[in-house]
Design a protein around this motif. Structure first.
Motif, PDB file in Angstrom:
ATOM      1  N   GLY A 100       0.801  -1.223   0.000  1.00 20.05           N
ATOM      2  CA  GLY A 100       0.000   0.000   0.000  1.00 20.05           C
ATOM      3  C   GLY A 100       0.832   1.270   0.000  1.00 20.05           C
ATOM      4  N   VAL A 101       0.162   2.375  -0.293  1.00 22.05           N
ATOM      5  CA  VAL A 101       0.811   3.695  -0.257  1.00 22.05           C
ATOM      6  C   VAL A 101       0.205   4.451   0.922  1.00 22.05           C
ATOM      7  CG1 VAL A 101       1.340   5.790  -1.547  1.00 22.05           C
ATOM      8  CG2 VAL A 101       1.038   3.642  -2.760  1.00 22.05           C
ATOM      9  N   TRP A 102       0.831   4.312   2.071  1.00 21.82           N
ATOM     10  CA  TRP A 102       0.308   4.940   3.275  1.00 21.82           C
ATOM     11  C   TRP A 102       0.957   6.309   3.492  1.00 21.82           C
ATOM     12  CZ3 TRP A 102      -2.918   1.564   2.489  1.00 21.82           C
ATOM     13  CH2 TRP A 102      -2.698   0.195   2.539  1.00 21.82           C
ATOM     14  N   ILE A 131      -2.939  -0.135  -4.511  1.00 21.65           N
ATOM     15  CA  ILE A 131      -3.180   1.140  -3.826  1.00 21.65           C
ATOM     16  C   ILE A 131      -4.546   1.180  -3.158  1.00 21.65           C
ATOM     17  CG2 ILE A 131      -1.636   2.408  -5.372  1.00 21.65           C
ATOM     18  CD1 ILE A 131      -4.116   3.544  -6.753  1.00 21.65           C
ATOM     19  N   LYS A 132      -5.366   0.162  -3.373  1.00 27.43           N
ATOM     20  CA  LYS A 132      -6.669   0.103  -2.729  1.00 27.43           C
ATOM     21  C   LYS A 132      -6.587  -0.846  -1.546  1.00 27.43           C
ATOM     22  CE  LYS A 132     -11.567  -0.872  -3.581  1.00 27.43           C
ATOM     23  NZ  LYS A 132     -12.575  -1.355  -4.563  1.00 27.43           N
ATOM     24  N   HIS A 133      -6.876  -0.345  -0.343  1.00 26.84           N
ATOM     25  CA  HIS A 133      -6.768  -1.163   0.859  1.00 26.84           C
ATOM     26  C   HIS A 133      -7.778  -2.307   0.806  1.00 26.84           C
ATOM     27  CE1 HIS A 133      -6.432  -2.281   5.081  1.00 26.84           C
ATOM     28  NE2 HIS A 133      -5.382  -1.505   5.159  1.00 26.84           N
ATOM     29  N   PRO A 134      -7.371  -3.512   1.214  1.00 26.48           N
ATOM     30  CA  PRO A 134      -8.307  -4.640   1.168  1.00 26.48           C
ATOM     31  C   PRO A 134      -9.475  -4.496   2.138  1.00 26.48           C
ATOM     32  CG  PRO A 134      -6.269  -5.252   2.282  1.00 26.48           C
ATOM     33  CD  PRO A 134      -6.034  -3.911   1.674  1.00 26.48           C
ATOM     34  N   GLU A 137     -13.327  -0.393   4.846  1.00 28.31           N
ATOM     35  CA  GLU A 137     -13.585   0.649   5.844  1.00 28.31           C
ATOM     36  C   GLU A 137     -12.411   1.614   5.982  1.00 28.31           C
ATOM     37  OE1 GLU A 137     -14.852  -0.952   9.536  1.00 28.31           O
ATOM     38  OE2 GLU A 137     -16.506  -2.104   8.687  1.00 28.31           O
ATOM     39  N   ILE A 138     -11.258   1.252   5.415  1.00 34.96           N
ATOM     40  CA  ILE A 138     -10.090   2.140   5.473  1.00 34.96           C
ATOM     41  C   ILE A 138     -10.171   3.127   4.314  1.00 34.96           C
ATOM     42  CG2 ILE A 138      -7.573   2.280   5.425  1.00 34.96           C
ATOM     43  CD1 ILE A 138      -8.636   0.901   7.906  1.00 34.96           C
ATOM     44  N   PRO A 139     -10.245   4.437   4.595  1.00 31.94           N
ATOM     45  CA  PRO A 139     -10.359   5.415   3.505  1.00 31.94           C
ATOM     46  C   PRO A 139      -9.056   5.531   2.725  1.00 31.94           C
ATOM     47  CG  PRO A 139     -10.081   6.539   5.611  1.00 31.94           C
ATOM     48  CD  PRO A 139     -10.221   5.075   5.928  1.00 31.94           C
ATOM     49  N   GLU A 140      -9.167   6.066   1.520  1.00 30.72           N
ATOM     50  CA  GLU A 140      -7.980   6.250   0.691  1.00 30.72           C
ATOM     51  C   GLU A 140      -7.034   7.241   1.354  1.00 30.72           C
ATOM     52  OE1 GLU A 140      -7.336   6.235  -4.056  1.00 30.72           O
ATOM     53  OE2 GLU A 140      -8.715   7.737  -3.313  1.00 30.72           O
ATOM     54  N   MET A 141      -5.765   6.921   1.359  1.00 28.31           N
ATOM     55  CA  MET A 141      -4.772   7.759   2.022  1.00 28.31           C
ATOM     56  C   MET A 141      -4.446   8.994   1.181  1.00 28.31           C
ATOM     57  SD  MET A 141      -3.252   6.361   4.924  1.00 28.31           S
ATOM     58  CE  MET A 141      -3.750   4.926   5.884  1.00 28.31           C
TER      59      MET A 141
END
Length: 215
Positions: A100-102, A131-134, A137-141
């Protein structure tokens, strides 16, 4: 900030409860060990009775790092990288951003580097594997959006820099990794970095990729 404080309060309470209830703890590296010993000391879990059992506290807590699979990485399907990099040609060198790109990562430096190199050669590609969290519920960073915007501004998006909009399944990852030339892990000098354990780097080691990494 108010919302973050509320989330922090809930998380801290849950963490303290778990530390109070736990009998034995594991962590991934020596710095994490010191962090957790500090918290356990504050909660009086490190005390004369515990120290008498083990002077190093290894009856209470110890380091159990992540490992690398004993199985060699083997492709289970061909052409995975071609699905994501349409202009890939034989001989291209793909640098992999394997995860991911956090917000605590620094994709901007490597994007600028690839853009600069692309003015002299066209065989270098940068691929962000997911780049899309699995977790929906986690919003895009914010950093994800910054990376995409920078690649667009530099004119390298979908030419030399590629973002996989989905998430690569764990058991499919070797089909991408084995087609790559090197792995990259760029991050900022933050509190998160101090205690982190970069699991994506283990995948690079697993596949014997050269690694580009922030010091």
């Amino acid at each position: 900030l108010e919302q973050r404080q509320e989330i922090h309060k809930v998380d801290l309470e849950a963490q303290v409860n778990q530390l109070m209830l736990g009998d034995y703890f594991i962590c991934a590296n020596e710095k994490q060990l010191d962090l957790w010993i500090g918290m356990l000391s504050t909660l009086n879990k490190v005390n004369p009775e515990e120290v008498s059992k083990s002077s190093k506290l290894n009856r209470l807590i110890d380091v159990v790092p992540f490992g690398i699979s004993e199985q060699e990485p083997v492709k289970t399907r061909q052409g995975a990288i071609l699905e994501k990099i349409p202009n890939y040609k034989e001989g291209d060198k793909v640098i992999l951003w394997g995860g991911g790109v956090w917000n605590w990562f620094d994709p901007l430096t490597i994007i600028r580097a690839v853009a600069k190199i692309s003015k002299e050669r066209d065989d270098l590609k940068l691929f962000f594997m997911g780049i899309k969290h699995p977790n929906p519920e986690i919003p895009e960073m914010e950093m994800t959006l910054k990376a995409i915007k920078l690649a667009e501004e530099l004119g390298v998006k979908d030419r030399y820099v590629f973002f996989n909009e989905d998430w690569v399944e764990y058991n499919d990852r070797q089909n991408f990794i084995l087609d790559c030339y090197a792995g990259v892990s760029c991050h900022f000098n933050t509190l998160e970095t101090r205690y982190s354990f970069r699991t994506r780097v283990l995948d690079y080691l697993w596949a014997r990729l050269p690694i580009l990494c922030t010091e």
